[in-house]
Design a protein around this motif. Structure first.
Motif, PDB file in Angstrom:
ATOM      1  N   ASN A  94      44.186  20.970  53.141  1.00 24.73           N
ATOM      2  CA  ASN A  94      44.877  21.597  54.269  1.00 24.73           C
ATOM      3  C   ASN A  94      46.384  21.458  54.140  1.00 24.73           C
ATOM      4  N   CYS A  95      46.826  20.298  53.697  1.00 33.46           N
ATOM      5  CA  CYS A  95      48.266  20.083  53.581  1.00 33.46           C
ATOM      6  C   CYS A  95      48.888  20.934  52.481  1.00 33.46           C
ATOM      7  N   SER A  96      48.162  21.091  51.403  1.00 33.60           N
ATOM      8  CA  SER A  96      48.711  21.846  50.273  1.00 33.60           C
ATOM      9  C   SER A  96      48.574  23.358  50.444  1.00 33.60           C
ATOM     10  N   GLY A  97      47.816  23.796  51.435  1.00 34.09           N
ATOM     11  CA  GLY A  97      47.622  25.224  51.649  1.00 34.09           C
ATOM     12  C   GLY A  97      46.510  25.822  50.801  1.00 34.09           C
ATOM     13  N   LYS A  98      45.858  24.992  50.021  1.00 35.45           N
ATOM     14  CA  LYS A  98      44.794  25.516  49.176  1.00 35.45           C
ATOM     15  C   LYS A  98      43.589  25.968  49.990  1.00 35.45           C
ATOM     16  N   TYR A  99      43.349  25.293  51.141  1.00 39.31           N
ATOM     17  CA  TYR A  99      42.218  25.673  51.967  1.00 39.31           C
ATOM     18  C   TYR A  99      42.365  27.107  52.454  1.00 39.31           C
ATOM     19  N   PHE A 100      43.556  27.452  52.924  1.00 36.38           N
ATOM     20  CA  PHE A 100      43.798  28.808  53.410  1.00 36.38           C
ATOM     21  C   PHE A 100      43.787  29.831  52.250  1.00 36.38           C
ATOM     22  N   ALA A 101      44.197  29.370  51.060  1.00 36.02           N
ATOM     23  CA  ALA A 101      44.126  30.265  49.890  1.00 36.02           C
ATOM     24  C   ALA A 101      42.680  30.577  49.550  1.00 36.02           C
ATOM     25  N   PHE A 102      41.801  29.568  49.664  1.00 34.81           N
ATOM     26  CA  PHE A 102      40.391  29.798  49.414  1.00 34.81           C
ATOM     27  C   PHE A 102      39.797  30.766  50.435  1.00 34.81           C
ATOM     28  N   LYS A 103      40.229  30.611  51.704  1.00 32.08           N
ATOM     29  CA  LYS A 103      39.730  31.523  52.730  1.00 32.08           C
ATOM     30  C   LYS A 103      40.152  32.962  52.428  1.00 32.08           C
ATOM     31  N   ASP A 158      23.546  30.815  53.277  1.00 37.59           N
ATOM     32  CA  ASP A 158      22.384  30.837  52.373  1.00 37.59           C
ATOM     33  C   ASP A 158      22.787  31.272  50.962  1.00 37.59           C
ATOM     34  N   GLN A 159      23.597  32.289  50.902  1.00 35.42           N
ATOM     35  CA  GLN A 159      24.019  32.775  49.588  1.00 35.42           C
ATOM     36  C   GLN A 159      24.944  31.781  48.897  1.00 35.42           C
ATOM     37  N   MET A 160      25.707  31.004  49.722  1.00 34.23           N
ATOM     38  CA  MET A 160      26.546  29.959  49.118  1.00 34.23           C
ATOM     39  C   MET A 160      25.671  28.900  48.463  1.00 34.23           C
ATOM     40  N   HIS A 161      24.562  28.511  49.150  1.00 29.48           N
ATOM     41  CA  HIS A 161      23.655  27.530  48.565  1.00 29.48           C
ATOM     42  C   HIS A 161      22.997  28.080  47.293  1.00 29.48           C
ATOM     43  N   VAL A 162      22.674  29.377  47.311  1.00 26.96           N
ATOM     44  CA  VAL A 162      22.089  29.985  46.108  1.00 26.96           C
ATOM     45  C   VAL A 162      23.063  29.887  44.937  1.00 26.96           C
ATOM     46  N   ALA A 163      24.321  30.166  45.189  1.00 26.31           N
ATOM     47  CA  ALA A 163      25.322  30.133  44.122  1.00 26.31           C
ATOM     48  C   ALA A 163      25.552  28.715  43.634  1.00 26.31           C
ATOM     49  N   LEU A 164      25.596  27.716  44.598  1.00 31.47           N
ATOM     50  CA  LEU A 164      25.857  26.339  44.199  1.00 31.47           C
ATOM     51  C   LEU A 164      24.674  25.704  43.490  1.00 31.47           C
ATOM     52  N   ASN A 165      23.476  26.130  43.851  1.00 29.94           N
ATOM     53  CA  ASN A 165      22.299  25.553  43.222  1.00 29.94           C
ATOM     54  C   ASN A 165      22.037  26.100  41.816  1.00 29.94           C
ATOM     55  N   GLN A 166      22.666  27.212  41.513  1.00 29.93           N
ATOM     56  CA  GLN A 166      22.508  27.750  40.155  1.00 29.93           C
ATOM     57  C   GLN A 166      23.255  26.880  39.156  1.00 29.93           C
ATOM     58  N   THR A 167      22.745  26.812  37.965  1.00 28.81           N
ATOM     59  CA  THR A 167      23.475  26.106  36.922  1.00 28.81           C
ATOM     60  C   THR A 167      24.793  26.822  36.706  1.00 28.81           C
ATOM     61  N   MET A 168      25.829  26.080  36.622  1.00 31.18           N
ATOM     62  CA  MET A 168      27.154  26.666  36.514  1.00 31.18           C
ATOM     63  C   MET A 168      27.804  26.203  35.225  1.00 31.18           C
ATOM     64  N   LEU A 227      36.362  21.069  42.752  1.00 33.21           N
ATOM     65  CA  LEU A 227      35.952  19.983  41.862  1.00 33.21           C
ATOM     66  C   LEU A 227      37.121  19.528  40.997  1.00 33.21           C
ATOM     67  N   ASP A 228      37.932  20.458  40.545  1.00 34.61           N
ATOM     68  CA  ASP A 228      39.121  20.076  39.768  1.00 34.61           C
ATOM     69  C   ASP A 228      40.086  19.262  40.620  1.00 34.61           C
ATOM     70  N   GLU A 229      40.251  19.621  41.901  1.00 36.73           N
ATOM     71  CA  GLU A 229      41.135  18.862  42.808  1.00 36.73           C
ATOM     72  C   GLU A 229      40.590  17.461  43.037  1.00 36.73           C
ATOM     73  N   LYS A 288      31.542  30.272  43.155  1.00 35.79           N
ATOM     74  CA  LYS A 288      31.592  29.443  41.950  1.00 35.79           C
ATOM     75  C   LYS A 288      33.024  29.113  41.582  1.00 35.79           C
ATOM     76  N   ASN A 289      33.910  30.081  41.656  1.00 29.59           N
ATOM     77  CA  ASN A 289      35.314  29.833  41.320  1.00 29.59           C
ATOM     78  C   ASN A 289      35.945  28.819  42.272  1.00 29.59           C
ATOM     79  N   ILE A 290      35.662  28.963  43.585  1.00 27.16           N
ATOM     80  CA  ILE A 290      36.246  28.043  44.572  1.00 27.16           C
ATOM     81  C   ILE A 290      35.669  26.650  44.400  1.00 27.16           C
ATOM     82  N   SER A 291      34.363  26.572  44.159  1.00 25.23           N
ATOM     83  CA  SER A 291      33.750  25.242  43.978  1.00 25.23           C
ATOM     84  C   SER A 291      34.313  24.569  42.736  1.00 25.23           C
ATOM     85  N   ARG A 292      34.568  25.349  41.709  1.00 21.16           N
ATOM     86  CA  ARG A 292      35.155  24.780  40.499  1.00 21.16           C
ATOM     87  C   ARG A 292      36.581  24.290  40.769  1.00 21.16           C
TER      88      ARG A 292
END
Length: 1140
Positions: free
Chosen positions: A579-588, A628-638, A544-546, A537-541
């Protein structure tokens, strides 16, 4: 005339003549005998019988003659009556201890040449009228008929149904009002026996009457003697049987069985449970010998006495004043008159009539214990000596000696006007005949002159004359023989009712107040998956902000309206930017930690894989699960929720006030200030918070800060009367007299009916030497107090519908001003002089108290001094107030727990005065320096003077100064004046606790909590009593005590004490709950953390144990023994100390 019936006619009076002597205000009491049953025992005949009713030595009438049926039944339907009239006839006291005697008489057949018919007494029955004193107006009972000696009924008693009479008693209305039933009581005194009597008591030789007597209040302040006569001297050889019946103290019962009081038995009991003197283990052998082998005198009599509500109050007060009750014993020689005449006293010299005069001192104080209704015990008999009796009981009056033999002969005190009158003995047969017609049951008639009471002789004033004291050689034989009497005193209602214990919850959880649940920091697979969801949820948020930053929020709103090419292009741009900003690797990296937790917690993989194939298989399985668990988290109301924070425990303002007060008790003034300041931060507009903080500053003698607080409160409300008065008090203490006058006068203008405002204004004028205005202010205060008392009395009477019993001391004379001077008198006003100093030392009061002790028990000398000679009062005032210095006394580190707010309570409640009202106000706000000045006026006030509350305040002020000796002295004075005041016992418990006498403190605290009415401040009584229980390893009692404290006023200390008690009882779950509550209320208490560490160590929780131990060391636990206990447990379980 048959011998068995002679004397009946001598006692017989015409009912009509008897009723003529009774006032018209009397109430008739009707006794109806309807039927007789099982009247058998005759030789086949049908006898003719009638019933004769007697009460109080008066024949009420005879029934008609009825023939008994062959079945043994008889229909009498006989009604007789007497008049109840407490003003001059039959009294409640008569109804209490005298039964109605019903005599069944058979009419014998006439013989030849016989003129008068002969009669024969068959049996007697007695009717106990006690239900009439319990509020009943009618009752019905079946009373057994007991055969007299020689009666034909006697041989058939064994194995045959007993003869009986059916009786009904009726009055038109109850004899007692509801107020008398609720406030009165029935006193029962049972004299069993005197054991181990002197050897000079022999069965052969002259006949003696063995008598025992004591006095009790019966109607108001009047005293009635209770006499037990005709004791039977018996040789030893066997123990008296138990249970055995108690007997009536009357003389007109001829049937042996009728002497027994129905359903009343002497049951005895273990010596250890008695309240007397011979109840110790070392006395057991002596008592066994005395009650089995040695001579004894047996009475087995029970005498009753009705106590109306004023008598109950008087009884309580006398017990508190005298403690010991004199019970006299004597032996009187008798000679039997010839020709069947009644026995009379031997005509010997007056001084020789009263022999073996002894006295037993019965400790009546247990009757003042809450809930105690009965005392029974053995009491030593000592020779009667005036000096010893007065020293022990404050009584100068001898029941047997000082009333003369009138009392011994007919149980009256008539004609005796002085307790020192010479004994008078009848000198002719005519006087002896008169004796027989009078009451002989051990009670005087209501119209008789009463003997001086114990109370009337209980004065501390030295006597100008005393009876000559001679050595009582005969009485000394009681001591040499070890004589003791066994006595029982019982009330139907306890003088001090005991409070029933409240239903306390067995589980500590039930006592925990509701609050938001703390966030559970769970572990395991579920927690790992939950953390993964949160990171998704935090990463998806963040993504979305980006996206909003790159393409704007409007693009996201278009959604499906955008074509696929545009969406694909935005996706590529977003991926490139991440990828250029390094945020992708920070999320990983952000996901790596939670993925590792899932691998360890859910799949239990903590070691390396054995082959590459096994690794690939696991990665595939893990990938599927994570997607599967990622879809569960994304499908929940946030919603815009964030990780839940630990809910804070919100304490109320009242709790903070309690915590601050507890800190004052422990002399932790720094912590108390923190709590007070926190209240101010939370509610800066609450003026009560400012007043409380100002009172705390007064306690620590920071007058400048106290003045600031009171003025801040006044700024919030200009019309707040307490703020005005306290500002005035501080102005006086800081010698700003002009400002003080403004504050006090403004207070009297805003609230003209305020007694405290007028009194403080008068005290201010006294400092300014303004006599006229001082008198005006005190007079106005007195007038307002009088109006309030009258209004309260009227309101109470309207609400209850009854008129209360008001002591004369509580009446207020409107014609007197506060100093006892008649209104309008031209006499110069009395003034208590004092320089303009801010405080008064305690020593000045102590000096004057020594001079006032002689009149501490009576208001009259004080009243006469002030009303007759005002100059004397002025001199007395100057004695202790003219030396008041201006310098304040330091009293650092004072214990404010002793500053309770006493309220008048108990049998010796004194009327309040304007000065005592003011003292209560000043004590509430810790204005101790000003209290001393007001105490001086209270001592001199005609309506005041030394009282229980007065001495209690004095004791509290000395306790604040740690002057334990003076505090104890004043507490003793307070206890003597009001033995039932729970505040006295509470403060005495604090005194013993602070002085280190925890055993005595425990006894005082236990008595305090047993009273029906609570002391002014029970919180610290429970805390300290629980602390003592913990010290003495009485953990179950400690738990119950702390539970009560937690229910009344929960705090960190109450929950801590409860947690300690539960821990010591090995109740770890309840201990943890209680300690958690304590920690929630104050997480800076090192002792709480210490016991939490012990609980976690015992429960095997490693992490919590280490954390609790860490905070214990961080907060610097001072209890070395507790710290050593923690180390010992750590060594036993092998964890809990990171330094291992």
């Amino acid at each position: 005339m048959v011998p068995g019936i002679q004397g009946l006619d001598q006692r017989r009076l015409c009912p009509s003549a008897s009723m003529e002597q009774v006032s018209s205000t009397g109430k008739p009491v009707q006794i109806t005998v309807t039927d007789g049953y099982d009247l058998k025992g005759f030789k086949g005949d049908t006898p003719v019988t009638f019933i004769r009713a007697e009460f109080n030595q008066v024949v009420l009438g005879d029934s008609a003659k009825v023939t008994v049926s062959p079945e043994g039944t008889a229909k009498y339907n006989f009604t007789s009556s007497f008049e109840f009239n407490p003003e001059g006839g039959i009294t409640l006291d008569d109804l209490a201890h005298k039964p109605v005697c019903l005599t069944v008489i058979a009419v014998l057949p006439k013989e030849k040449k016989q003129k008068d018919e002969k009669t024969l007494i068959l049996g007697q029955a007695v009717v106990d009228l006690l239900p009439l004193l319990e509020g009943e107006s009618s009752f019905e009972m079946m009373v057994p008929l007991h055969a007299v000696p020689g009666s034909p009924l006697e041989p058939l008693r064994s194995g045959v149904k007993q003869c009986s009479l059916e009786v009904k008693v009726f009055v038109s209305e109850p004899l007692l009002t509801p107020a008398q039933i609720s406030g009165g009581s029935l006193l029962k005194v049972t004299l069993e026996a005197a054991y181990s009597v002197p050897e000079s008591f022999i069965l052969l030789g002259p006949v003696h009457n063995y008598m025992v007597g004591l006095q009790v209040p019966s109607v108001g302040e009047k005293d009635y003697p209770i006499l037990f006569k005709n004791g039977t001297l018996k040789l030893g050889g066997e123990r008296e049987p138990v249970p055995r019946p108690k007997k009536w103290p009357v003389a007109n019962i001829q049937a042996p069985g009728a002497n027994n009081i129905p359903d009343a038995f002497i049951v005895g009991g273990p010596y250890e449970e008695e309240e007397g003197e011979l109840n110790h283990p070392e006395d057991k052998e002596f008592r066994n010998q005395a009650e089995c082998i040695k001579k004894r005198i047996i009475w087995d009599l029970e005498s009753r006495c009705y106590l109306d509500p004023p008598a109950v109050v008087s009884f309580q007060k006398r017990i508190a004043d005298c403690r010991f009750w004199p019970v006299e014993i004597t032996r009187v020689p008798l000679t039997v008159a010839p020709k069947g005449k009644a026995a009379k006293f031997d005509k010997t010299d007056d001084e020789n009539q009263l022999s073996f005069h002894g006295v037993a001192y019965v400790n009546m104080v247990p009757l003042l214990y809450p809930g105690v209704k009965r005392i029974r015990g053995a009491f030593h008999v000592y020779p009667y000596l005036d000096s010893s009796v007065y020293e022990k009981t404050k009584c100068l009056f001898s029941l047997f000696r000082d009333t003369g033999h009138h009392l011994i002969q007919n149980n009256k005190v008539g004609g005796i006007n002085s307790p020192f009158s010479k004994p008078v003995v009848s000198k002719n047969l005519k006087e002896d005949k008169t004796v027989k017609e009078k009451d002989i049951e051990g009670r005087p008639r209501p119209g008789d002159v009463q003997a001086p009471s114990i109370k009337s002789q209980s004065s501390d004033t030295p006597l100008e004359f005393e009876p000559s004291l001679c050595h009582n050689t005969e009485g000394q034989q009681y001591v040499e023989a070890g004589t003791y009497i066994v006595l029982e005193i019982e009330l139907d209602k306890a003088l001090v009712p005991k409070r029933m214990p409240e239903e306390l919850a067995k589980s500590v959880k039930e006592m925990i107040p509701p609050r938001p649940p703390l966030t559970r920091r769970t572990g395991g697979a579920q927690k790992a998956v939950s953390d993964y969801h949160m990171q998704i949820k935090n990463i998806s948020r963040a993504i979305l902000d980006e996206y909003h930053r790159m393409f704007g929020k409007q693009a996201a709103k278009l959604g499906s309206d955008m074509d696929s090419e545009t969406l694909e292009e935005q996706k590529c741009q977003l991926s490139y930017e991440l990828n250029c900003s390094g945020k992708y690797f920070a999320f990983k990296e952000q996901l790596k930690h939670v993925v590792v937790k899932i691998v360890r917690e859910k799949y239990l993989k903590t070691t390396s894989f054995e082959s590459q194939e096994e690794l690939q298989t696991f990665i595939s399985e893990l990938y599927v699960f994570l997607v599967d668990q990622m879809h569960v988290a994304l499908n929940q109301t946030m919603p815009d929720d964030v990780q839940g924070t630990v809910s804070t425990i919100y304490t109320t303002s009242e709790q903070l006030r309690l915590f601050a007060f507890e800190a004052e008790v422990n002399e932790n003034f720094e912590m108390a200030a923190v709590y007070y300041e926190e209240r101010l931060v939370r509610e800066p507009q609450n003026l009560e918070h400012w007043l409380d903080y100002g009172a705390f500053c007064l306690l620590t003698e920071d007058n400048v800060k106290a003045q600031e607080c009171f003025r801040k409160a006044l700024s919030l409300n200009q019309n707040h009367i307490h703020s005005l008065l306290l500002c005035g008090v501080l102005a006086v203490l800081m010698e700003n007299y002009e400002q003080a006058e403004v504050f006090f006068e403004d207070a009297t203008c805003l609230e003209p009916t305020n007694v405290v405002a007028w009194t403080l204004l008068g005290l201010y004028y006294e400092i300014q030497n303004n006599d006229i205005r001082m008198e005006m202010a005190f007079h106005e205060a007195f007038k307002q107090l009088q109006a309030q008392v009258l209004q309260a009395r009227v309101t109470k009477q309207k609400s209850t519908g009854t008129v209360d019993y008001v002591e004369e001391g509580g009446k207020v004379e409107s014609s007197l001003d506060p100093w006892g001077i008649a209104s309008g008198s031209s006499t110069t006003a009395i003034k208590v002089e004092a320089p303009a100093g801010p405080g008064a030392p305690l020593s000045s009061l102590d000096e004057f108290l020594e001079a006032s002790k002689l009149r501490s028990d009576s208001r009259e000398p004080i009243l006469s001094i002030h009303s007759q000679d005002p100059t004397i009062s002025q001199k007395l005032s100057n004695v202790f107030l003219k030396e008041i210095p201006a310098k304040k006394e330091a009293s650092k580190c004072q214990d404010s727990s002793t500053f309770l707010h006493p309220t008048p309570y108990g049998v010796s409640q004194t009327p309040t005065t304007i000065f005592m009202e003011t003292i209560r106000f000043l004590v509430k706000f810790n204005a101790v320096q000003y209290v001393h000045r007001v105490l001086a006026h209270e001592l001199l006030c005609p309506q005041g003077g030394p009282s229980c509350e007065y001495y209690l305040v004095l004791a509290q002020t000395h306790l604040l100064k740690k002057d334990f000796a003076k505090a104890e002295e004043y507490l003793q004075q307070a206890a003597q004046m009001d033995y039932l005041n729970p505040n006295v016992w509470g403060v005495k418990g604090h005194l013993c606790f602070l002085s280190g006498n925890h055993a005595e403190a425990k006894a005082c605290y236990e008595r305090t909590i047993s009273f029906v009415v609570d002391a002014s401040e029970m919180h610290f009584i429970f805390l300290r009593l629980g602390h003592i229980y913990l010290e003495e390893n009485e953990y179950e009692k400690a738990k119950k005590t702390y539970l009560q404290a937690c229910k009344r006023s929960p705090s960190c200390l109450t929950w801590l004490g409860l947690g300690i008690a539960c821990y010591r009882l090995e109740e770890l779950t309840e201990a943890e709950d209680a300690l958690s509550e304590a920690n929630a209320l104050n997480n800076y208490n090192a002792e709480v953390w210490a016991y939490l560490a012990l609980v976690c160590l015992k429960a095997g929780r490693h992490l919590e144990a280490e954390q609790a131990y860490k905070y214990t060391r961080k907060l610097k636990l001072k209890d070395e023994a507790l710290l050593a206990e923690i180390h010992k447990v750590q060594e036993t379980v092998g964890f809990g100390n990171p330094s291992f």
